[in-house]
Design a protein around this motif. Structure first.
Motif, PDB file in Angstrom:
ATOM      1  N   ASN A 235      60.896 101.319 -15.675  1.00 26.14           N
ATOM      2  CA  ASN A 235      59.247 101.244 -16.293  1.00 26.14           C
ATOM      3  C   ASN A 235      58.298 101.878 -15.231  1.00 26.14           C
ATOM      4  O   ASN A 235      58.974 102.397 -14.202  1.00 26.14           O
ATOM      5  CB  ASN A 235      58.784  99.864 -16.449  1.00 26.14           C
ATOM      6  CG  ASN A 235      58.910  98.851 -15.216  1.00 26.14           C
ATOM      7  OD1 ASN A 235      58.937  99.315 -13.920  1.00 26.14           O
ATOM      8  ND2 ASN A 235      58.284  97.845 -15.108  1.00 26.14           N
ATOM      9  N   LYS A 236      57.238 101.985 -15.743  1.00 31.18           N
ATOM     10  CA  LYS A 236      56.111 102.722 -14.773  1.00 31.18           C
ATOM     11  C   LYS A 236      55.815 102.315 -13.424  1.00 31.18           C
ATOM     12  O   LYS A 236      55.430 102.850 -12.649  1.00 31.18           O
ATOM     13  CB  LYS A 236      54.741 102.855 -15.547  1.00 31.18           C
ATOM     14  CG  LYS A 236      54.149 101.373 -15.664  1.00 31.18           C
ATOM     15  CD  LYS A 236      53.000 101.242 -16.405  1.00 31.18           C
ATOM     16  CE  LYS A 236      52.332  99.927 -17.078  1.00 31.18           C
ATOM     17  NZ  LYS A 236      51.425  99.884 -17.854  1.00 31.18           N
ATOM     18  N   LYS A 237      56.470 100.859 -12.875  1.00 30.74           N
ATOM     19  CA  LYS A 237      56.448 100.277 -11.980  1.00 30.74           C
ATOM     20  C   LYS A 237      57.557 100.555 -10.843  1.00 30.74           C
ATOM     21  O   LYS A 237      57.645  99.991  -9.761  1.00 30.74           O
ATOM     22  CB  LYS A 237      56.189  98.897 -11.987  1.00 30.74           C
ATOM     23  CG  LYS A 237      54.625  98.502 -12.469  1.00 30.74           C
ATOM     24  CD  LYS A 237      54.760  96.959 -12.669  1.00 30.74           C
ATOM     25  CE  LYS A 237      53.383  96.555 -13.449  1.00 30.74           C
ATOM     26  NZ  LYS A 237      53.017  95.221 -13.060  1.00 30.74           N
TER      27      LYS A 237
ATOM     28  N   LYS B 189      61.064  98.638 -30.256  1.00 30.23           N
ATOM     29  CA  LYS B 189      60.127  98.505 -31.085  1.00 30.23           C
ATOM     30  C   LYS B 189      60.932  99.466 -32.234  1.00 30.23           C
ATOM     31  O   LYS B 189      61.543 100.392 -32.223  1.00 30.23           O
ATOM     32  CB  LYS B 189      58.879  99.075 -31.038  1.00 30.23           C
ATOM     33  CG  LYS B 189      57.764  99.309 -31.967  1.00 30.23           C
ATOM     34  CD  LYS B 189      56.457  99.600 -31.276  1.00 30.23           C
ATOM     35  CE  LYS B 189      55.497  99.601 -32.316  1.00 30.23           C
ATOM     36  NZ  LYS B 189      54.107  99.951 -31.947  1.00 30.23           N
TER      37      LYS B 189
ATOM     38  N   VAL C 187      59.375 100.657 -25.544  1.00 29.80           N
ATOM     39  CA  VAL C 187      58.229 100.686 -25.424  1.00 29.80           C
ATOM     40  C   VAL C 187      57.821  99.831 -24.142  1.00 29.80           C
ATOM     41  O   VAL C 187      58.527  98.928 -24.067  1.00 29.80           O
ATOM     42  CB  VAL C 187      57.090 100.359 -26.494  1.00 29.80           C
ATOM     43  CG1 VAL C 187      57.276 101.752 -27.529  1.00 29.80           C
ATOM     44  CG2 VAL C 187      57.394  99.058 -26.839  1.00 29.80           C
ATOM     45  N   GLU C 188      56.636 100.029 -23.415  1.00 29.16           N
ATOM     46  CA  GLU C 188      56.276  99.021 -22.393  1.00 29.16           C
ATOM     47  C   GLU C 188      55.138  98.348 -22.813  1.00 29.16           C
ATOM     48  O   GLU C 188      54.369  98.803 -23.486  1.00 29.16           O
ATOM     49  CB  GLU C 188      56.097  99.682 -21.105  1.00 29.16           C
ATOM     50  CG  GLU C 188      57.244 100.184 -20.482  1.00 29.16           C
ATOM     51  CD  GLU C 188      56.684 101.051 -19.225  1.00 29.16           C
ATOM     52  OE1 GLU C 188      55.711 100.629 -18.423  1.00 29.16           O
ATOM     53  OE2 GLU C 188      57.474 101.873 -18.589  1.00 29.16           O
ATOM     54  N   THR C 189      55.028  97.103 -22.472  1.00 30.35           N
ATOM     55  CA  THR C 189      53.871  96.350 -22.322  1.00 30.35           C
ATOM     56  C   THR C 189      52.961  96.763 -21.575  1.00 30.35           C
ATOM     57  O   THR C 189      53.077  97.308 -20.382  1.00 30.35           O
ATOM     58  CB  THR C 189      54.048  94.708 -22.263  1.00 30.35           C
ATOM     59  OG1 THR C 189      54.616  94.629 -21.025  1.00 30.35           O
ATOM     60  CG2 THR C 189      54.995  94.209 -23.267  1.00 30.35           C
ATOM     61  N   GLU C 190      51.789  96.827 -21.896  1.00 32.04           N
ATOM     62  CA  GLU C 190      50.737  97.468 -21.137  1.00 32.04           C
ATOM     63  C   GLU C 190      50.199  96.898 -19.496  1.00 32.04           C
ATOM     64  O   GLU C 190      50.307  97.675 -18.754  1.00 32.04           O
ATOM     65  CB  GLU C 190      49.270  97.454 -21.835  1.00 32.04           C
ATOM     66  CG  GLU C 190      48.230  98.432 -21.332  1.00 32.04           C
ATOM     67  CD  GLU C 190      48.552  99.921 -21.335  1.00 32.04           C
ATOM     68  OE1 GLU C 190      47.946 100.524 -20.512  1.00 32.04           O
ATOM     69  OE2 GLU C 190      49.309 100.204 -22.171  1.00 32.04           O
ATOM     70  N   LYS C 191      50.102  95.471 -19.681  1.00 31.09           N
ATOM     71  CA  LYS C 191      49.966  94.811 -18.455  1.00 31.09           C
ATOM     72  C   LYS C 191      51.070  94.640 -17.321  1.00 31.09           C
ATOM     73  O   LYS C 191      50.934  95.116 -16.172  1.00 31.09           O
ATOM     74  CB  LYS C 191      49.306  93.575 -18.544  1.00 31.09           C
ATOM     75  CG  LYS C 191      47.838  93.585 -19.138  1.00 31.09           C
ATOM     76  CD  LYS C 191      47.207  92.102 -19.356  1.00 31.09           C
ATOM     77  CE  LYS C 191      45.850  92.154 -20.021  1.00 31.09           C
ATOM     78  NZ  LYS C 191      45.335  90.993 -19.872  1.00 31.09           N
ATOM     79  N   THR C 192      52.264  94.415 -18.031  1.00 25.51           N
ATOM     80  CA  THR C 192      53.327  93.990 -17.233  1.00 25.51           C
ATOM     81  C   THR C 192      54.302  94.989 -16.969  1.00 25.51           C
ATOM     82  O   THR C 192      55.008  94.907 -15.887  1.00 25.51           O
ATOM     83  CB  THR C 192      53.918  92.615 -17.468  1.00 25.51           C
ATOM     84  OG1 THR C 192      54.638  92.755 -19.004  1.00 25.51           O
ATOM     85  CG2 THR C 192      53.057  91.439 -17.741  1.00 25.51           C
ATOM     86  N   GLY C 193      54.480  95.826 -17.921  1.00 28.50           N
ATOM     87  CA  GLY C 193      55.473  97.013 -17.914  1.00 28.50           C
ATOM     88  C   GLY C 193      56.619  96.613 -18.434  1.00 28.50           C
ATOM     89  O   GLY C 193      57.714  97.321 -18.352  1.00 28.50           O
TER      90      GLY C 193
END
Length: 69
Positions: free
Chosen positions: A10-12, A67, A56-62
């Motif tokens: 993910n982005k993190k 989907k 897809v990633e959740t916005e807050k937690t990544g």
């Protein structure tokens, strides 16, 4: 085992692995679920995303989710 499971970073920078399991709902119907975990679980890990889905990633937690495409 990690090379046999679909992985997503993910982005993190956290890596998650895709798993599937068949569950029985309260009404007795069986349904296949897909979920991501930070570790590879031997019997549930799968190699590829099922057809017709995208990650897809959740916005807050990544946290990654599947989907329908």
């Amino acid at each position: 085992m990690a090379d046999q499971a679909f992985s997503y970073t993910n982005k993190k920078g956290q890596t998650y692995f895709l798993h599937t399991r068949e569950v029985t709902l309260k009404n007795g119907r069986k349904q296949r679920i897909y979920y991501f975990a930070r570790d590879v679980r031997a019997n549930d890990a799968i190699k590829d995303i099922p057809g017709g889905y995208k990650v897809v990633e959740t916005e807050k937690t990544g946290l990654p989710l599947l989907k329908k495409a």
